[in-house]
Write an enzyme that holds these catalytic residues in place. Structure first.
Site, PDB file in Angstrom:
ATOM      1  N   GLU A  55     -20.139  57.556  -7.005  1.00 49.00           N
ATOM      2  CA  GLU A  55     -19.311  57.370  -5.808  1.00 49.00           C
ATOM      3  C   GLU A  55     -20.069  56.555  -4.766  1.00 49.00           C
ATOM      4  O   GLU A  55     -21.251  56.799  -4.510  1.00 49.00           O
ATOM      5  CB  GLU A  55     -18.881  58.723  -5.235  1.00 49.00           C
ATOM      6  CG  GLU A  55     -17.679  59.253  -6.009  1.00 49.00           C
ATOM      7  CD  GLU A  55     -17.524  60.755  -5.924  1.00 49.00           C
ATOM      8  OE1 GLU A  55     -18.550  61.444  -5.978  1.00 49.00           O
ATOM      9  OE2 GLU A  55     -16.385  61.222  -5.823  1.00 49.00           O
ATOM     10  N   ASP A 199      -0.494  39.458  -5.640  1.00 50.96           N
ATOM     11  CA  ASP A 199      -0.705  40.309  -6.816  1.00 50.96           C
ATOM     12  C   ASP A 199      -0.643  39.396  -8.038  1.00 50.96           C
ATOM     13  O   ASP A 199       0.428  39.004  -8.487  1.00 50.96           O
ATOM     14  CB  ASP A 199       0.401  41.375  -6.875  1.00 50.96           C
ATOM     15  CG  ASP A 199       0.214  42.335  -8.041  1.00 50.96           C
ATOM     16  OD1 ASP A 199      -0.518  41.987  -8.988  1.00 50.96           O
ATOM     17  OD2 ASP A 199       0.806  43.431  -8.001  1.00 50.96           O
ATOM     18  N   THR A 225      -4.894  43.336 -11.996  1.00 49.28           N
ATOM     19  CA  THR A 225      -5.422  44.154 -13.076  1.00 49.28           C
ATOM     20  C   THR A 225      -6.351  43.245 -13.887  1.00 49.28           C
ATOM     21  O   THR A 225      -6.369  42.024 -13.702  1.00 49.28           O
ATOM     22  CB  THR A 225      -4.308  44.684 -13.999  1.00 49.28           C
ATOM     23  OG1 THR A 225      -3.490  43.585 -14.402  1.00 49.28           O
ATOM     24  CG2 THR A 225      -3.465  45.726 -13.302  1.00 49.28           C
ATOM     25  N   LYS A 228      -4.609  41.982 -18.531  1.00 49.31           N
ATOM     26  CA  LYS A 228      -3.448  41.203 -19.006  1.00 49.31           C
ATOM     27  C   LYS A 228      -3.963  39.837 -19.478  1.00 49.31           C
ATOM     28  O   LYS A 228      -4.737  39.797 -20.437  1.00 49.31           O
ATOM     29  CB  LYS A 228      -2.401  41.128 -17.901  1.00 49.31           C
ATOM     30  CG  LYS A 228      -1.864  42.523 -17.514  1.00 49.31           C
ATOM     31  CD  LYS A 228      -0.735  42.453 -16.522  1.00 49.31           C
ATOM     32  CE  LYS A 228      -0.108  43.808 -16.259  1.00 49.31           C
ATOM     33  NZ  LYS A 228      -0.736  44.565 -15.151  1.00 49.31           N
ATOM     34  N   ARG A 234      -8.783  47.942 -19.324  1.00 51.02           N
ATOM     35  CA  ARG A 234      -7.783  48.422 -18.359  1.00 51.02           C
ATOM     36  C   ARG A 234      -8.502  48.769 -17.061  1.00 51.02           C
ATOM     37  O   ARG A 234      -9.309  49.691 -17.009  1.00 51.02           O
ATOM     38  CB  ARG A 234      -7.072  49.653 -18.902  1.00 51.02           C
ATOM     39  CG  ARG A 234      -6.370  49.384 -20.206  1.00 51.02           C
ATOM     40  CD  ARG A 234      -5.385  50.461 -20.522  1.00 51.02           C
ATOM     41  NE  ARG A 234      -4.181  50.222 -19.790  1.00 51.02           N
ATOM     42  CZ  ARG A 234      -3.154  49.512 -20.260  1.00 51.02           C
ATOM     43  NH1 ARG A 234      -3.208  48.973 -21.439  1.00 51.02           N
ATOM     44  NH2 ARG A 234      -2.081  49.347 -19.537  1.00 51.02           N
TER      45      ARG A 234
HETATM   46  N1  DSN Z   1       3.251  47.606 -16.661  1.00 52.44           N
HETATM   47  C1  DSN Z   1       2.929  46.302 -16.134  1.00 52.44           C
HETATM   48  C2  DSN Z   1       3.716  45.244 -16.808  1.00 52.44           C
HETATM   49  O1  DSN Z   1       4.095  45.442 -17.952  1.00 52.44           O
HETATM   50  O2  DSN Z   1       3.949  44.197 -16.238  1.00 52.44           O
HETATM   51  C3  DSN Z   1       3.106  46.236 -14.667  1.00 52.44           C
HETATM   52  O3  DSN Z   1       2.525  47.348 -14.075  1.00 52.44           O
END
Ligand code: DSN
Length: 421
Positions: A55, A199, A225, A228, A234
């Site tokens: 932390e 975002d 994130t 992707k 993740r």
């Molecule tokens: N679950 C993600 C997506 O599939 O775009 C977004 O949070």
């Protein structure tokens, strides 16, 4: 017991993991938000770093024993700064939704106004949608896309911003097939004194690889994130240029919302960012877009109705209404044929979110397997064959699904997926 392997300790879970690996190996993964991480990212994720609490931030922790963790987090932060061209990065958010919630905590009080893209138009739940905490605890105002173009109408965004004076504006989302105009959003945010959050969860890998314009220098905060198009574990990151914004975000992530960071994830983010900084990643990002365009062209030629008429990025959103079938039965039939997609609302969708009109597909995963435009044309053909057969309720629809399933397995065998054995 503690020294035994997973196979010995828990054969049931071990076998299920192997089953999932087999499933990922022999299906064509078209879910726009998924990818295959490299063997290196996978290795970093499954390490002893999971044993450590940390932390705080490097150099200022609440637990001892940070000699190694501090170095790992510092490397991850430096790589994020370098890849995205920003002054500050926080690599601790557990995933995209907590990252976005931290933005609210950093800059808004409950009841303040947020302007975000509506969920059915391609926005994310955390951009102020009603069922999310962000829509319940704040005052959400939503923009959409134009009915005639399927694209964001910046005049509408500006008019809503001037009328409602939001403290926070979100651009980006989860089902946007077109380029996001960061400078135009920044100009509106400046005009009304709002914080602009970009975002880029879906397009982070394209931004890193130069295949989509960057929000750096335009947005006050960048949220993403890491799993992707960026092809990491993740997790999530928050980035900013100003010291003031960065300090507010850091406090919001810890101690505002989270406890100890997931250090195994931090290490894997660092590895993914190292990979994203290599010249091959530029080629990868460009190929994702080329593949999406090739797939879109094939679908258009076969009479599919694509939202906005095509794509600029990794993602295609199609309205199946003209094909005479809903998104859910189409996605289910495609899944049985080995083509993995998700059903999705389309703009102005008259149907319910759990049974919407469209499906969303994307090319990050198939591109990670080395597939190119020729394979995209084949995939477009299969989508058409399955959707058309199922929509018509043809007696031979099951035969079509069985044949396509066999052909999908033959194709995937030629394109091994990264990280899978
Ligand atoms: N679950 C993600 C997506 O599939 O775009 C977004 O949070």
């Amino acid at each position: 017991m503690a020294e035994n392997s997973l196979n010995v300790v828990d054969p049931e879970i071990a076998e299920l993991i192997r089953a999932e690996e087999r499933r990922q190996t022999d299906t064509v993964k078209l879910i726009a938000s998924e990818n295959y991480v490299s063997r290196a990212v996978l290795e970093a994720t499954g390490t002893v770093l999971t044993n450590k609490y940390s932390e705080g931030y490097p150099g200022k922790r609440y637990y001892e024993g940070q000699q190694v963790i501090d170095k790992i987090e510092t490397i991850a932060v430096e790589r994020a700064r370098s890849v995205f061209g920003v002054r500050h990065a926080n690599v601790q958010p557990y995933s995209g939704s907590p990252a976005n919630l931290a933005i609210y905590l950093a800059f808004l009080k409950p009841g303040d106004t947020v302007l975000g893209m509506g969920l059915p138009f391609g926005g994310h739940l955390t951009h102020g949608w009603s069922v999310s905490a962000t829509g319940k605890w704040f005052n959400p105002v939503r923009y959409g896309v134009r009915r005639d173009t399927g694209r964001v109408d910046m005049d509408e965004v500006r008019a809503l911003a001037l009328e409602h004076r939001p403290k926070l504006i979100f651009c980006g989302g989860t089902a946007i097939p077109r380029t996001i105009d960061f400078p135009a959003f920044a100009e509106i945010a400046r005009e009304v004194g709002a914080v602009l959050a970009a975002d880029i969860a879906h397009i982070a890998g394209l931004v890193a690889g130069g295949a989509h314009p960057s929000p750096a220098g335009h947005a006050d905060v960048i949220s993403t994130t890491t799993h992707k198009t960026l092809r990491g574990p993740r997790g999530a990151m928050l980035m900013a240029d100003s010291d003031e914004h960065a300090t507010a975000l850091n406090k919001a992530v810890f101690p505002g919302l989270q406890g100890g960071p997931h250090n195994h994830t931090t290490a894997a983010i660092a590895v993914a960012l190292h990979e994203a900084a290599q010249p091959e990643f530029k080629a990868y990002a460009a190929q994702i877009v080329k593949n999406a365009k090739a797939l879109a062209d094939e679908l258009l030629a076969r009479g599919f109705d694509l939202v906005s008429g095509g794509t600029d990025n990794h993602l295609i959103l199609m309205d199946l209404t003209p094909k005479g079938i809903g998104g859910k039965p189409a996605a289910q039939a495609l899944d049985r044929a080995g083509l993995e997609t998700n059903y999705n609302a389309v703009p102005f969708d008259p149907r319910k979110p759990f049974d919407p009109s469209g499906i969303r597909i994307g090319t990050p995963s198939v591109t990670s397997r080395g597939m190119g435009e020729a394979e995209m044309r084949q995939i477009g053909t299969w989508i058409d064959e399955v959707v058309t057969a199922v929509a018509k309720g043809e007696a031979e629809a099951e035969d079509v699904i069985t044949r396509v399933r066999r052909e999908v397995t033959e194709l995937t065998a030629q394109f091994p997926a990264p990280g899978l054995s």
